[in-house]
Structure formats: C-alpha cells, structure tokens
Design a protein around this motif. Structure first.
Motif, PDB file in Angstrom:
ATOM      1  N   ALA A 218       5.090  -1.374  13.489  1.00 50.75           N
ATOM      2  CA  ALA A 218       4.998  -2.182  12.092  1.00 50.75           C
ATOM      3  C   ALA A 218       4.635  -1.295  10.897  1.00 50.75           C
ATOM      4  O   ALA A 218       5.198  -1.443   9.981  1.00 50.75           O
ATOM      5  N   ILE A 219       3.847  -0.641  11.260  1.00 57.09           N
ATOM      6  CA  ILE A 219       3.392   0.364  10.118  1.00 57.09           C
ATOM      7  C   ILE A 219       4.484   1.460   9.785  1.00 57.09           C
ATOM      8  O   ILE A 219       4.733   1.535   8.579  1.00 57.09           O
ATOM      9  N   PHE A 220       4.911   1.778  10.860  1.00 55.95           N
ATOM     10  CA  PHE A 220       6.173   3.012  10.285  1.00 55.95           C
ATOM     11  C   PHE A 220       7.275   2.087   9.912  1.00 55.95           C
ATOM     12  O   PHE A 220       7.918   2.435   9.026  1.00 55.95           O
ATOM     13  N   ASP A 221       7.436   0.792  10.182  1.00 55.28           N
ATOM     14  CA  ASP A 221       8.439   0.089   9.588  1.00 55.28           C
ATOM     15  C   ASP A 221       8.403  -0.234   8.016  1.00 55.28           C
ATOM     16  O   ASP A 221       9.109  -0.113   7.404  1.00 55.28           O
ATOM     17  N   ALA A 222       6.979  -0.320   7.848  1.00 54.87           N
ATOM     18  CA  ALA A 222       6.495  -0.589   6.743  1.00 54.87           C
ATOM     19  C   ALA A 222       6.934   0.635   5.692  1.00 54.87           C
ATOM     20  O   ALA A 222       7.503   0.275   4.307  1.00 54.87           O
ATOM     21  N   LEU A 223       6.590   1.594   5.924  1.00 50.52           N
ATOM     22  CA  LEU A 223       6.881   2.885   5.241  1.00 50.52           C
ATOM     23  C   LEU A 223       8.183   3.135   5.105  1.00 50.52           C
ATOM     24  O   LEU A 223       8.927   3.423   4.129  1.00 50.52           O
ATOM     25  N   GLY A 224       9.083   3.116   6.184  1.00 57.35           N
ATOM     26  CA  GLY A 224      10.404   3.380   6.289  1.00 57.35           C
ATOM     27  C   GLY A 224      11.109   2.477   5.414  1.00 57.35           C
ATOM     28  O   GLY A 224      11.998   2.815   4.610  1.00 57.35           O
ATOM     29  N   GLN A 225      10.903   0.868   5.451  1.00 60.04           N
ATOM     30  CA  GLN A 225      11.480   0.096   4.665  1.00 60.04           C
ATOM     31  C   GLN A 225      11.434   0.252   3.123  1.00 60.04           C
ATOM     32  O   GLN A 225      12.195   0.057   2.402  1.00 60.04           O
TER      33      GLN A 225
ATOM     34  N   ILE B 222       1.612  12.814   1.256  1.00 63.57           N
ATOM     35  CA  ILE B 222       2.994  12.309   1.394  1.00 63.57           C
ATOM     36  C   ILE B 222       3.907  13.158   2.402  1.00 63.57           C
ATOM     37  O   ILE B 222       4.689  12.529   3.387  1.00 63.57           O
ATOM     38  N   PRO B 223       3.689  14.399   2.359  1.00 61.43           N
ATOM     39  CA  PRO B 223       4.445  15.319   3.347  1.00 61.43           C
ATOM     40  C   PRO B 223       4.056  14.974   4.590  1.00 61.43           C
ATOM     41  O   PRO B 223       5.141  14.586   5.566  1.00 61.43           O
ATOM     42  N   LEU B 224       2.938  14.673   4.865  1.00 62.72           N
ATOM     43  CA  LEU B 224       2.473  14.260   6.416  1.00 62.72           C
ATOM     44  C   LEU B 224       3.079  12.936   6.838  1.00 62.72           C
ATOM     45  O   LEU B 224       3.334  12.685   7.940  1.00 62.72           O
ATOM     46  N   ALA B 225       2.851  12.015   5.862  1.00 62.55           N
ATOM     47  CA  ALA B 225       3.358  10.791   6.116  1.00 62.55           C
ATOM     48  C   ALA B 225       4.810  10.718   6.402  1.00 62.55           C
ATOM     49  O   ALA B 225       5.417   9.995   7.461  1.00 62.55           O
ATOM     50  N   ILE B 226       5.644  11.604   5.942  1.00 62.29           N
ATOM     51  CA  ILE B 226       7.119  11.468   6.067  1.00 62.29           C
ATOM     52  C   ILE B 226       7.526  12.489   7.214  1.00 62.29           C
ATOM     53  O   ILE B 226       8.468  11.949   7.995  1.00 62.29           O
ATOM     54  N   ALA B 227       6.607  13.248   7.628  1.00 64.13           N
ATOM     55  CA  ALA B 227       6.931  14.137   8.900  1.00 64.13           C
ATOM     56  C   ALA B 227       6.519  13.079   9.893  1.00 64.13           C
ATOM     57  O   ALA B 227       7.402  13.226  10.975  1.00 64.13           O
ATOM     58  N   VAL B 228       5.649  12.168   9.854  1.00 59.58           N
ATOM     59  CA  VAL B 228       5.424  11.194  10.814  1.00 59.58           C
ATOM     60  C   VAL B 228       6.401  10.275  11.097  1.00 59.58           C
ATOM     61  O   VAL B 228       6.819  10.214  12.070  1.00 59.58           O
TER      62      VAL B 228
ATOM     63  N   LEU C 257       0.833  -1.052   0.092  1.00 60.08           N
ATOM     64  CA  LEU C 257      -0.053  -0.007   0.008  1.00 60.08           C
ATOM     65  C   LEU C 257       0.832   1.342  -0.043  1.00 60.08           C
ATOM     66  O   LEU C 257       0.551   2.071  -0.818  1.00 60.08           O
ATOM     67  N   PHE C 258       1.893   1.436   0.952  1.00 62.99           N
ATOM     68  CA  PHE C 258       2.654   2.420   1.050  1.00 62.99           C
ATOM     69  C   PHE C 258       3.570   2.649  -0.322  1.00 62.99           C
ATOM     70  O   PHE C 258       3.956   3.656  -0.595  1.00 62.99           O
ATOM     71  N   THR C 259       3.940   1.417  -0.828  1.00 66.13           N
ATOM     72  CA  THR C 259       4.802   1.656  -1.778  1.00 66.13           C
ATOM     73  C   THR C 259       4.085   2.208  -3.222  1.00 66.13           C
ATOM     74  O   THR C 259       4.442   3.051  -3.694  1.00 66.13           O
ATOM     75  N   VAL C 260       2.914   1.687  -3.256  1.00 67.74           N
ATOM     76  CA  VAL C 260       1.864   2.183  -4.261  1.00 67.74           C
ATOM     77  C   VAL C 260       1.456   3.746  -4.139  1.00 67.74           C
ATOM     78  O   VAL C 260       1.642   4.589  -4.914  1.00 67.74           O
ATOM     79  N   ALA C 261       1.205   3.989  -2.775  1.00 66.52           N
ATOM     80  CA  ALA C 261       0.665   5.348  -2.577  1.00 66.52           C
ATOM     81  C   ALA C 261       1.722   6.536  -2.336  1.00 66.52           C
ATOM     82  O   ALA C 261       1.412   7.768  -2.496  1.00 66.52           O
ATOM     83  N   ILE C 262       2.790   6.021  -1.716  1.00 60.67           N
ATOM     84  CA  ILE C 262       3.692   6.952  -1.237  1.00 60.67           C
ATOM     85  C   ILE C 262       5.219   6.713  -1.986  1.00 60.67           C
ATOM     86  O   ILE C 262       5.690   7.771  -2.661  1.00 60.67           O
ATOM     87  N   SER C 263       5.763   5.665  -2.089  1.00 56.53           N
ATOM     88  CA  SER C 263       7.008   5.567  -2.825  1.00 56.53           C
ATOM     89  C   SER C 263       6.854   5.639  -4.198  1.00 56.53           C
ATOM     90  O   SER C 263       8.040   6.198  -4.794  1.00 56.53           O
TER      91      SER C 263
END
Ligand code: PHE
Length: 437
Positions: free
Chosen positions: A213-220, A419-425, A47-53
């Motif tokens: 786990a959710i932060f890990d998914a986005l960071g990874q 995306i800016p919000l997600a990265i800030a988080v 999900l994060f890869t498609v929507a953010i990365s």
C-alpha cells in the motif's frame, strides 16, 4: 530556441495540471485507494506528494526553466561536456513510448463519449456492455480508428504552439473538467448507497496498510504528477521567470489531488448503490460503470458527462506527452513546430499500431516505462539537481520571482538524500513485483 512561453500563471498551471490529471486520477486512484486502506492510503499519498513529488516537480520545472531547453537539451546545457544528456533523451523516449499505448486507451474514452451521446450503450444487458468493451479493445481496427481521432486532436492543439495551443485549450478544458466532476459529485452523493460507498473509500483500515500500500501511494503520486518523463522539464522552459516555481508546483499537485479524490467520491457511491464489487480493475470504468449508468435515473446524461470527463483528462495528458517529442524534434533538427508535430504524430501512430495489434507489445511498453524508465528518469533528475548543480543556482532559480523560497534547505535535504532513496526503493520493489509476477 524559439522562446515560446506560457502567457499567464493560470495558463501555465492549467497546462501542467492538464498533464497531471489523466486516466490515473479518474480510474486508478479511486480503485487503489479503496483497496489499500482508504483514509490511511490518502494520508500516505498526501505525505509523499508533499515531501517527495512536489520537490520533484520543482526540480523538473527548474531544470527546464534554468536551461530554457526541452528535456533532451536541458541537462547538457546546464552541465556541458558530461553524459547528462542521456537523462533527457531517456525522458523523451519514455514519453514517446507511453504515448503510443496511452493514445489507445484515450481512443476508447473517445469511443465511449460518442457512444454515450449516441445512446449506443443504453438498454444493454451486463453481458452486452462487456461485449462492447471487448469489441472495441480487442479489435485492432476499431482501436486504431479511435486512436487516430485522438492523435489528430492532440496534434491539432500541439501544432498551434505553446501559448495559442497548449495553454489556450488547457484553460478551457481544465475548468470544464472541474465543472463536470462537481456536477457528477452532486448526483452521486444523492444515490442511495452513497454513505456506504464513501465509507468503503475513506474508512481507515489499518489491516490494509502493507508495504505494498505504501509503495502504491508513492508510485501513484509520481505517475499522477507525470514525473520522470521530461514533461515537466519541457514545460518548465515555457514558464516565465516572474512566476514562482514552488507555488506553481504546489498548485498543480493540489488540483491533481482534488480531481483524484473527487473521482473516488463520485465512483464509490455509484458502485455501492448498485451493489457491485468495488475491486474490478480496468473493467471498472469501461464495463461496470456503464452498467450502473444504465440502471440509474438520468444515467445516460451522467454517462455522457463521465466519459467526456475521462476523454478530456486523457487528451490533455497526451498533449503534454506529444509536446516533449515535438520540442525535441524542433530543437534538434531545427524544423518548425508544424513539421515536428506531423513527424512525431506519424511515429507515434506507427508504434500505436504495434500496440493495437499486439497486446504483448502494449503490455511490455506499459511495464517497461512504469517500472524501469520512469523511476530511472526521476532518479537521474533528482541526483542531477541535488549533486550535479551548485545549490546556489537552484536557489536563484527558485527565487527568480523576487520572493524568498523559505523551505530551500529542507527541500535540498530531501532532494539529496531522502528522495533518491525513496525512488530507489520503489524502483527495486516495482521491478521485483513485475519480474516475479
Ligand atoms: N499523469 C497522468 C495521469 O494521472 C498520466 C500520465 C502519465 C500523463 C504520463 C502523461 C504522461 O493519468
């Protein structure tokens, strides 16, 4: 600007995927996925890869191609007169710092490849295998020797240029990497504990779905796609206008995910077949796996394949990191590619010596880049694209291949707000976790 370009679509994809596919895919992804809820982690990851990365990759590629400059000059070229250049300079410094410690780990993969082929690890007891790792990782001289081998190989490729170096070698090495992973997958799935391993890896476990786990998914997902350090911006300048950036970003992300996903499907069956705890951290790759290979039929061949794979993954990532620094030197000081490569490699070597001599330096470099510089770099890029550039310019760039970019509005919405919000988080969370650790 010398105007170097990739010569084919496959070449451009192979080069970008070569950067993306690295130690993070083979070592880190399986381990984090296993720990963070299996299939549910995968769901968030995708999900994060498609929507953010993927939108982030598209932003980085676009800035590079629109400006035709390496990351250090790109922002200035697009918005002359501002202070935007600082974003690019920070990206380049991030790449440089990462390179100084990444090369050390890459050096270990070279050592293990040589050791596997030479049979130096076969027949050793568990303790002896652990000693081999502490021997090579805590002895600065040996770390440095293997690191020099890596720097030499990486410099050789980068010095040859974008098309006849980076593109050419990526087009050979990336398919090879896939082939190796498929061979290993087949072997691994035939092991006795395979089903149990896959179950641990993939079984959805709701109880493990925490905020972490959710932060890990986005960071990874960010780390894995080499976002936030100017690599994809620098590579963007080499992508010909005839190629659609959206399709390219999607393909790179898919290949990257495939390698990560399959690495887990190779590693967990091995781990379970030999009854080892699946949460070994860094030691998993360099200590646990060699032990397992020692007990497995045809384990030595498997071991040589595995470390060769890891080495290829690491080296193609290092190539992209060095290219960021080389492109900067070439552009800023008007010196040739070969000279720039030598200067950059010597500088990286000197910083590498500091990392090899002092685990504390190694650690600080790792933590500062991962928790501060990369997220800040990514945030700056996304704000620049979302708010600093007229949307029409971005759209024109994305449609330069003559085909409509259908999801432009949704992507712009993501780029401006989500995306800016997600990265800030993740930034605040990562910083907090690091400082409180
Ligand atoms: N993307 C690489 C990986 O997954 C890591 C990397 C980070 C490569 C930074 C280059 C630069 O391991």
């Amino acid at each position: 600007m010398s105007g170097e370009k990739f010569t084919s679509k496959t070449g451009a994809i192979a080069a970008a995927a070569g950067s993306a596919v690295g130690l993070g895919n083979v070592w880190r992804f399986p381990y984090v996925a296993g720990e963070d809820g299996g299939a549910i982690f995968l769901f968030f990851y995708v999900l994060f890869t498609v929507a953010i990365s993927i939108p982030m990759l598209i932003c980085e590629f676009s800035i590079g191609r629109m400006s035709g400059k390496p990351v250090t000059g790109a922002f200035q070229a697009l918005r002359p007169g501002g202070r935007w250049q600082a974003i690019g300079v920070m990206g380049m410094l991030t790449a440089f710092i990462i390179l100084s410690y990444y090369n050390i780990v890459s050096g270990w993969t070279v050592y293990y490849s040589v050791a596997s082929v030479g049979g130096w690890l076969s027949g050793l007891s568990g303790d002896e295998v652990a000693q081999v790792f502490s021997g090579v990782s805590s002895d600065p001289v040996r770390s440095l020797i293997w690191m020099c081998v890596v720097i030499g190989a990486v410099a050789f490729v980068v010095a040859k240029g974008v098309a006849s170096g980076i593109e050419k070698y990526s087009k050979i090495l990336m398919p090879l990497l896939f082939l190796l992973i498929i061979v290993m997958l087949v072997r691994s799935l035939f092991l006795d504990g395979a089903a149990e391993g896959l179950k641990f890896y993939l079984k959805p476990d709701v109880s493990k779905v925490t905020a972490k786990a959710i932060f890990d998914a986005l960071g990874q997902s960010f780390f894995s796609l080499s976002i936030g350090m100017g690599i994809m911006t620098t590579y963007g300048a080499y992508i010909p206008k005839s190629q659609g950036l959206g399709g390219m970003a999607a393909r790179v992300a898919m290949l990257d995910f495939l390698v990560a996903f399959l690495s887990g499907a190779v590693i967990f069956p091995c781990v379970f077949a030999f009854g080892i705890a699946p949460d070994e951290g860094p030691g998993l790759v360099f200590v646990t796996l060699p032990n397992i290979f020692n007990q497995m039929a045809f384990g030595q061949v498997f071991q040589a394949f595995f470390f060769f794979l890891l080495m290829v993954a690491a080296i193609t990532s290092s190539i992209s990191l060095l290219e960021v620094v080389v492109a900067f030197l070439k552009e800023s000081f008007a010196i040739g590619r070969k000279k720039s490569t030598v200067v950059a490699s010597v500088a990286v070597l000197l910083f590498g010596v500091a990392c090899a001599l002092s685990p504390a330096v190694f650690n600080v470099f790792d933590k500062v880049t991962a928790n501060v510089m990369m997220p800040l770099g990514a945030l700056a890029v996304v704000l620049f694209v979302g708010w600093g550039l007229p949307p029409k310019r971005l759209r024109d760039e994305l449609e330069a291949d003559g085909r409509p970019f259908r999801v432009f509005r949704s992507m712009l919405f993501m780029v401006r707000y989500v995306i800016p919000l997600a990265i800030a988080v993740i930034f605040v969370n990562g910083l907090y976790a690091w400082l409180c650790a």
